[in-house]
Design a protein around this motif. Structure first.
Motif, short mmCIF file in Angstrom:
data_model
loop_
_atom_site.label_atom_id
_atom_site.label_comp_id
_atom_site.label_asym_id
_atom_site.label_seq_id
_atom_site.Cartn_x
_atom_site.Cartn_y
_atom_site.Cartn_z
N VAL A 125 0.84 -1.20 0.00
CA VAL A 125 0.00 0.00 0.00
C VAL A 125 0.87 1.25 0.00
O VAL A 125 0.51 2.26 -0.61
N THR A 126 2.03 1.20 0.63
CA THR A 126 2.98 2.32 0.56
C THR A 126 3.39 2.55 -0.89
O THR A 126 3.37 3.68 -1.39
N PHE A 127 3.74 1.47 -1.57
CA PHE A 127 4.09 1.55 -2.99
C PHE A 127 2.92 2.04 -3.82
O PHE A 127 3.06 2.92 -4.68
N ALA A 128 1.73 1.49 -3.56
CA ALA A 128 0.53 1.88 -4.32
C ALA A 128 0.20 3.35 -4.11
O ALA A 128 -0.25 4.03 -5.04
N ALA A 129 0.42 3.86 -2.90
CA ALA A 129 0.16 5.28 -2.62
C ALA A 129 1.12 6.15 -3.43
O ALA A 129 0.71 7.17 -4.00
N ALA A 130 2.39 5.75 -3.48
CA ALA A 130 3.36 6.50 -4.28
C ALA A 130 2.97 6.47 -5.76
O ALA A 130 3.05 7.49 -6.46
N LEU A 131 2.53 5.32 -6.23
CA LEU A 131 2.10 5.19 -7.63
C LEU A 131 0.86 6.04 -7.89
O LEU A 131 0.76 6.73 -8.90
N ASN A 132 -0.10 6.01 -6.98
CA ASN A 132 -1.31 6.81 -7.08
C ASN A 132 -0.94 8.30 -7.18
O ASN A 132 -1.45 9.03 -8.05
N LEU A 133 -0.06 8.75 -6.30
CA LEU A 133 0.37 10.15 -6.29
C LEU A 133 1.04 10.52 -7.62
O LEU A 133 0.74 11.56 -8.22
N ALA A 134 1.93 9.65 -8.10
CA ALA A 134 2.62 9.91 -9.36
C ALA A 134 1.64 9.99 -10.52
O ALA A 134 1.73 10.90 -11.36
N ILE A 135 0.71 9.07 -10.57
CA ILE A 135 -0.28 9.08 -11.67
C ILE A 135 -1.15 10.32 -11.59
O ILE A 135 -1.46 10.96 -12.60
N TRP A 136 -1.57 10.68 -10.40
CA TRP A 136 -2.37 11.90 -10.21
C TRP A 136 -1.61 13.12 -10.72
O TRP A 136 -2.16 13.93 -11.48
#
Length: 165
Positions: free
Chosen positions: A150-161
Motif C-alpha cells: 500500500v505504501t508503494f501503491a500510494a506513491a504510484l497513485n500520487l505519481a499518476i495523479w
C-alpha cells in the motif's frame, strides 16, 4: 471435538475453521468490490501517463491475491487470541478503506481523492499493525507485506495523479 481455551472463551475446532472462512469471505468481499471497480478499465489505465517504475498491470492480480490471504489469516489469528475487539475493528476499517480505493481510482478516475483515501488506508493499516503487535507477532508480520504494498501503491497513485492532472 477439540476444545481450546483462548482469552477466557471456549472455541471448538470446527468453529475456528468456520471463523477462518469468515475472515476469508470478508477479504474476498473487499476484493470483489475492488474487482468491480476495475472491470473494463484496463485500456483506460494503460492510456494514463505513468512513472517509469510502474509495474505491469498483470502483476496486480497475483499480488493482491496473496495479500488478501495474508490479511484474512492475520485477522483470524487475532480473533483466536482475543475475540472481536479494538484490534479487529481497526482491521475492519482498513479493509473497508481498501474496498473503497479501487472504485475511486479506477471507476471514478478521481486520482486526487483516491490518494487522500489511500493515505487514510495506510494510516488505518498502521493502527491495525500497532494493535496486532500487542496480540500476535505472526499476525503483525502477515500485515507487513500489505502495508509495504500500500505504501508503494500510494506513491504510484500520487505519481499518476500528478502526471495526469
Amino acid at each position: 471435538m477439540e476444545i481450546t481455551q483462548s482469552a477466557g472463551r471456549r472455541t471448538s475446532g470446527a468453529r475456528k475453521w468456520w471463523a477462518l472462512a469468515g475472515f476469508g469471505a470478508a477479504t474476498f468481499a473487499a476484493a470483489a468490490i475492488g474487482g468491480l471497480g476495475v472491470r473494463g478499465t484496463s485500456a483506460e489505465y494503460q492510456s494514463l501517463e505513468q512513472p517509469t517504475w510502474a509495474p505491469p498491470s498483470w502483476l496486480f492480480g497475483p499480488v493482491w491475491t496473496v495479500l488478501y490471504a495474508l490479511i484474512a489469516i492475520a485477522g483470524w489469528l487475532v480473533w483466536r487470541r482475543v475475540g472481536f475487539g479494538p484490534a479487529l475493528w481497526a482491521w475492519v476499517v482498513q479493509l473497508v478503506l481498501n474496498a473503497i480505493w479501487t472504485p475511486l481510482f479506477f471507476g471514478a478516475g478521481r486520482y486526487g481523492l483516491a490518494f487522500a483515501e489511500i493515505v487514510a488506508m495506510w494510516l488505518a493499516i498502521g493502527v491495525t499493525v500497532a494493535l496486532f503487535r500487542r496480540i500476535s507477532r505472526p499476525a503483525t508480520l502477515l500485515m507487513l507485506p500489505y502495508w509495504a504494498w500500500v505504501t508503494f501503491a500510494a506513491a504510484l497513485n500520487l505519481a499518476i495523479w500528478r502526471l495526469n492532472a
